[in-house]
Design an enzyme around this catalytic site. Structure first.
Site, PDB file in Angstrom:
ATOM      1  N   ARG A  42      42.532 -27.492  21.670  1.00 55.15           N
ATOM      2  CA  ARG A  42      41.750 -26.616  20.795  1.00 55.15           C
ATOM      3  C   ARG A  42      42.013 -26.970  19.343  1.00 55.15           C
ATOM      4  NH1 ARG A  42      39.647 -25.666  24.759  1.00 55.15           N
ATOM      5  NH2 ARG A  42      39.315 -23.761  25.925  1.00 55.15           N
ATOM      6  N   LYS A  79      30.310 -26.032  22.282  1.00 58.55           N
ATOM      7  CA  LYS A  79      30.238 -26.854  23.494  1.00 58.55           C
ATOM      8  C   LYS A  79      28.794 -27.014  23.983  1.00 58.55           C
ATOM      9  CE  LYS A  79      32.320 -27.442  28.040  1.00 58.55           C
ATOM     10  NZ  LYS A  79      33.579 -27.515  28.755  1.00 58.55           N
ATOM     11  N   ARG A 125      36.037 -27.813  35.155  1.00 60.18           N
ATOM     12  CA  ARG A 125      37.409 -28.255  35.411  1.00 60.18           C
ATOM     13  C   ARG A 125      38.254 -27.081  35.893  1.00 60.18           C
ATOM     14  NH1 ARG A 125      41.074 -31.798  32.141  1.00 60.18           N
ATOM     15  NH2 ARG A 125      40.986 -30.259  30.464  1.00 60.18           N
TER      16      ARG A 125
HETATM   17  P1  ATP Z   1      39.632 -27.451  28.643  1.00 58.69           P
HETATM   18  O1  ATP Z   1      39.407 -28.082  29.960  1.00 58.69           O
HETATM   19  O2  ATP Z   1      40.183 -28.398  27.642  1.00 58.69           O
HETATM   20  O3  ATP Z   1      40.365 -26.156  28.723  1.00 58.69           O
HETATM   21  P2  ATP Z   1      37.168 -25.991  28.373  1.00 58.69           P
HETATM   22  O4  ATP Z   1      37.697 -24.673  27.929  1.00 58.69           O
HETATM   23  O5  ATP Z   1      35.871 -26.439  27.778  1.00 58.69           O
HETATM   24  O6  ATP Z   1      38.184 -27.172  28.081  1.00 58.69           O
HETATM   25  P3  ATP Z   1      36.182 -26.678  30.947  1.00 58.69           P
HETATM   26  O7  ATP Z   1      36.696 -26.379  32.316  1.00 58.69           O
HETATM   27  O8  ATP Z   1      36.125 -28.114  30.538  1.00 58.69           O
HETATM   28  O9  ATP Z   1      37.055 -25.862  29.923  1.00 58.69           O
HETATM   29  O10 ATP Z   1      34.696 -26.110  30.830  1.00 58.69           O
HETATM   30  C1  ATP Z   1      34.391 -24.818  31.263  1.00 58.69           C
HETATM   31  C2  ATP Z   1      34.076 -23.932  30.055  1.00 58.69           C
HETATM   32  O11 ATP Z   1      32.925 -24.412  29.354  1.00 58.69           O
HETATM   33  C3  ATP Z   1      33.706 -22.540  30.443  1.00 58.69           C
HETATM   34  O12 ATP Z   1      34.853 -21.757  30.649  1.00 58.69           O
HETATM   35  C4  ATP Z   1      32.828 -22.065  29.263  1.00 58.69           C
HETATM   36  O13 ATP Z   1      33.655 -21.499  28.279  1.00 58.69           O
HETATM   37  C5  ATP Z   1      32.229 -23.343  28.674  1.00 58.69           C
HETATM   38  N1  ATP Z   1      30.763 -23.565  28.895  1.00 58.69           N
HETATM   39  C6  ATP Z   1      29.853 -24.096  28.069  1.00 58.69           C
HETATM   40  N2  ATP Z   1      28.639 -24.196  28.642  1.00 58.69           N
HETATM   41  C7  ATP Z   1      28.770 -23.700  29.846  1.00 58.69           C
HETATM   42  C8  ATP Z   1      27.886 -23.510  30.926  1.00 58.69           C
HETATM   43  N3  ATP Z   1      26.594 -23.859  30.950  1.00 58.69           N
HETATM   44  N4  ATP Z   1      28.406 -22.965  31.990  1.00 58.69           N
HETATM   45  C9  ATP Z   1      29.701 -22.611  32.042  1.00 58.69           C
HETATM   46  N5  ATP Z   1      30.583 -22.779  31.077  1.00 58.69           N
HETATM   47  C10 ATP Z   1      30.116 -23.312  29.973  1.00 58.69           C
HETATM   48  C1  BTN Z   2      33.502 -28.837  32.392  1.00 55.75           C
HETATM   49  O1  BTN Z   2      33.309 -28.893  31.176  1.00 55.75           O
HETATM   50  O2  BTN Z   2      34.361 -28.106  32.890  1.00 55.75           O
HETATM   51  C2  BTN Z   2      32.695 -29.710  33.300  1.00 55.75           C
HETATM   52  C3  BTN Z   2      31.424 -29.040  33.746  1.00 55.75           C
HETATM   53  C4  BTN Z   2      30.643 -29.913  34.726  1.00 55.75           C
HETATM   54  C5  BTN Z   2      29.427 -29.214  35.247  1.00 55.75           C
HETATM   55  C6  BTN Z   2      28.566 -30.121  36.076  1.00 55.75           C
HETATM   56  S1  BTN Z   2      26.965 -29.443  36.432  1.00 55.75           S
HETATM   57  C7  BTN Z   2      26.646 -30.745  37.572  1.00 55.75           C
HETATM   58  C8  BTN Z   2      27.943 -30.987  38.325  1.00 55.75           C
HETATM   59  N1  BTN Z   2      28.047 -30.102  39.459  1.00 55.75           N
HETATM   60  C9  BTN Z   2      29.050 -29.235  39.335  1.00 55.75           C
HETATM   61  O3  BTN Z   2      29.332 -28.350  40.156  1.00 55.75           O
HETATM   62  N2  BTN Z   2      29.695 -29.435  38.179  1.00 55.75           N
HETATM   63  C10 BTN Z   2      29.130 -30.537  37.436  1.00 55.75           C
END
Ligand code: ATP
Ligand code: BTN
Length: 316
Positions: free
Chosen positions: A314, A176, A111
């Protein structure tokens, strides 16, 4: 297909000589190819006298098996891509519904422009292109319904304890486990087409996760903690595909309500103190979600409705 990866996938030692002979190249060329595998995030060990091995066996995704899970649909598996979401956003809607799995993403996205770490073969990276016949009234709740489908798929692999964190995260043991990213091309008045991207951590190691800035967990670790065996990536992928299609058909028919009920059963933050970071930032007690999937938070004696977008939730 990369034959060297397929040979090393068993996790056993393979001598440089044998690898060189099998592909008709020199040992030096094998060493170079191994370096390339490391750039893909594969953890290749090298030992004098033994050769090379992967630090753990690798179960490659197999297209025919995944296709068999949903015979009528287009299912593709590629070794490497920038982002499965980006690719499907550019793909013709006439091919929907279509699944695209990648073993490795060079520019996996989360995101709000965040990067999604996508080491080769360690996790699942999949996108689904779906065209709705008509705009579903509660489209904003779709990420939550997708979360329910993901939770069910993970449970089918034996994980008893899985939670969903509003709006788009999968959790296990308070960390996560995966994330959901739904994107669409804005075409006013056009067809309602979404690309649903899912990243599910399955067997990622600490080294492969370098740079992830919040507590995370992989399914294998969560299963091991409850005394279970490792997950099969192919079985998980097949189950995820079926749950997603089933959910999307139900969502088109009945809307969000059945999935809202299910979502509440997985709610990580229910009745817990939370902080919402955004505009404005505030603290409160999470009280589930409303009919449209917005988060309900009790703050200073009032119920506030929080829509997803530029806010982060959070536990506090
Ligand atoms: P929010 O959107 O509520 O701020 P969030 O912090 O989980 O939630 P997202 O954009 O949803 O943010 O997800 C990206 C985040 O997920 C990364 O910044 C990292 O901290 C975490 N994460 C967990 N697993 C992975 C992964 N395989 N690759 C990258 N990020 C991961
Ligand atoms: C998040 O938590 O921010 C969402 C992560 C979504 C990752 C998946 S991996 C397959 C698909 N291709 C991308 O580039 N992102 C989503």
């Amino acid at each position: 297909m990369n034959p060297l990866i397929d040979t090393l996938a068993d996790g056993a030692w393979h001598s440089g000589e044998a690898l060189a002979a099998a592909s008709g190249v020199t040992r030096a060329a094998v060493a170079k190819r191994v370096e390339k595998l490391r750039e893909l995030g594969l953890d290749v060990e090298a030992r004098q006298g033994l050769g090379y091995r992967l630090s753990r066996p690798l179960e490659r995704l197999r297209q025919p098996g995944l296709q068999a899970a949903l015979p009528g649909l287009r299912v593709s598996v590629v070794d490497s891509i920038d982002s499965t979401n980006k690719q499907l956003l550019e793909a013709p809607a006439s091919d929907d519904p279509q699944f695209l799995f990648a073993e490795f993403q060079t520019a996996g996205r989360g995101r709000r422009g965040r990067a999604w770490r996508s080491p080769f073969g360690a996790n699942l990276y999949v996108s689904l292109g779906w065209s709705f016949a008509a705009w579903p009234p509660q489209l904003t709740a779709l990420p939550l319904a997708v979360g329910v489908a993901c939770a069910r798929a993970v449970q089918a692999q034996g994980l008893s304890d899985v939670q969903l964190k509003w709006p788009n995260d999968l959790y296990a043991a308070g960390r996560k486990l995966g994330g959901i990213l739904i994107e669409h091309r804005g075409e006013a008045g056009g067809a309602c087409r979404v690309v649903i991207g899912i990243g599910l951590n399955v067997a990622m190691s600490g080294a492969q996760a370098d740079g992830i800035d919040q507590p995370w967990i992989a399914l294998d670790e969560a299963l091991a903690a409850q005394g279970g065996a490792s997950a099969s990536r192919n079985a998980l992928a097949a189950s995820l595909m079926r749950e997603l299609v089933d959910m999307l058909q139900g969502f088109e028919r009945e809307g969000f309500e059945p999935y809202r009920q299910a979502w509440l059963g997985y709610d990580l933050t229910r009745d817990r103190a939370v902080r919402l970071t955004g505009t404005p930032t505030f603290d409160g007690i999470a009280r589930g979600i409303d009919a449209g999937g917005a988060l309900v938070v009790e703050a200073e004696g009032e119920r506030r409705i929080v829509h997803s977008g530029d806010v982060s939730l959070r536990l506090s």
